[in-house]
Write an enzyme that holds these catalytic residues in place. Sequence first.
Site, PDB file in Angstrom:
ATOM      1  N   THR A  51       0.947  -1.241  -0.217  1.00  0.00           N
ATOM      2  CA  THR A  51      -0.177  -0.041   0.075  1.00  0.00           C
ATOM      3  C   THR A  51       0.901   1.016   0.182  1.00  0.00           C
ATOM      4  O   THR A  51       1.798   1.168   0.659  1.00  0.00           O
ATOM      5  CB  THR A  51      -0.974   0.113   1.125  1.00  0.00           C
ATOM      6  OG1 THR A  51      -1.682  -1.024   1.200  1.00  0.00           O
ATOM      7  CG2 THR A  51      -1.464   1.383   1.233  1.00  0.00           C
TER       8      THR A  51
ATOM      9  N   LYS B  83      -8.216   1.900  -1.676  1.00  0.00           N
ATOM     10  CA  LYS B  83      -7.784   2.200  -0.428  1.00  0.00           C
ATOM     11  C   LYS B  83      -7.962   3.721   0.126  1.00  0.00           C
ATOM     12  O   LYS B  83      -7.529   3.972   1.315  1.00  0.00           O
ATOM     13  CB  LYS B  83      -6.005   1.845  -0.225  1.00  0.00           C
ATOM     14  CG  LYS B  83      -5.830   0.455  -0.938  1.00  0.00           C
ATOM     15  CD  LYS B  83      -4.235   0.225  -1.001  1.00  0.00           C
ATOM     16  CE  LYS B  83      -4.026  -0.721  -1.760  1.00  0.00           C
ATOM     17  NZ  LYS B  83      -2.569  -0.752  -2.162  1.00  0.00           N
TER      18      LYS B  83
ATOM     19  N   GLY C 153      -7.574   7.116   4.271  1.00  0.00           N
ATOM     20  CA  GLY C 153      -6.849   6.092   3.456  1.00  0.00           C
ATOM     21  C   GLY C 153      -6.020   5.182   4.292  1.00  0.00           C
ATOM     22  O   GLY C 153      -5.832   5.800   5.584  1.00  0.00           O
TER      23      GLY C 153
ATOM     24  N   SER D 140       4.109   0.726   2.740  1.00  0.00           N
ATOM     25  CA  SER D 140       4.996   0.226   1.919  1.00  0.00           C
ATOM     26  C   SER D 140       6.135   1.230   1.058  1.00  0.00           C
ATOM     27  O   SER D 140       7.263   1.298   1.485  1.00  0.00           O
ATOM     28  CB  SER D 140       4.988  -0.993   1.013  1.00  0.00           C
ATOM     29  OG  SER D 140       4.186  -1.856   1.780  1.00  0.00           O
TER      30      SER D 140
END
Length: 181
Positions: A7, A39, A54, A133
Amino acid sequence: MQSMEGTTIVCVKRDGKVAMAGDGQVTLGSQVVKNSARKVRRVGGRGEKNVLAGFAGSTADAMTLLERFEKQLDEHHGNLLRAASALMKDWRTDKYLRRLEAMMIVADRNDVFLLSGAGDILEPENGVTAIGSGGGFAQAAAYAMMDETSLTAAEIARKSIEIASRICIYTNDSIILEEVE
């Protein structure tokens, strides 16, 4: 079972507008299992969808937190800080919620907050925050564009995810972007 990763969410506040963008990639180990996950969402209490949210982390955990956050927004008449504070209190004290592995960014036209499972409510100093990430890559790109360009919040958020997708293997360029002013 392997954990799901992947993500990148970035939120940019500039010139009275707030934009949030997220990539769509979800991976399971070394495989991409979804390219177009949503997301970033518009949420809001009492039927108004003027808050952006988010999330990064376990999908089921993030959806649980999103649902709880939206309930808090409704109970607190759309007051973002009060809703975030109430969610953080629940997240820290509830035995079930304490185990959730996710992070969120929530924003309205006035405020941006990063919410963590440790009970943190962090407000970015420079109008930019990111999670996931590829969050560090997107945040660095957004900082550079904030300093060196006159791009809008939405343009910076989109371009930051695009840049992160070139660097982070857990980020793609299938971008969902929402904006409030």
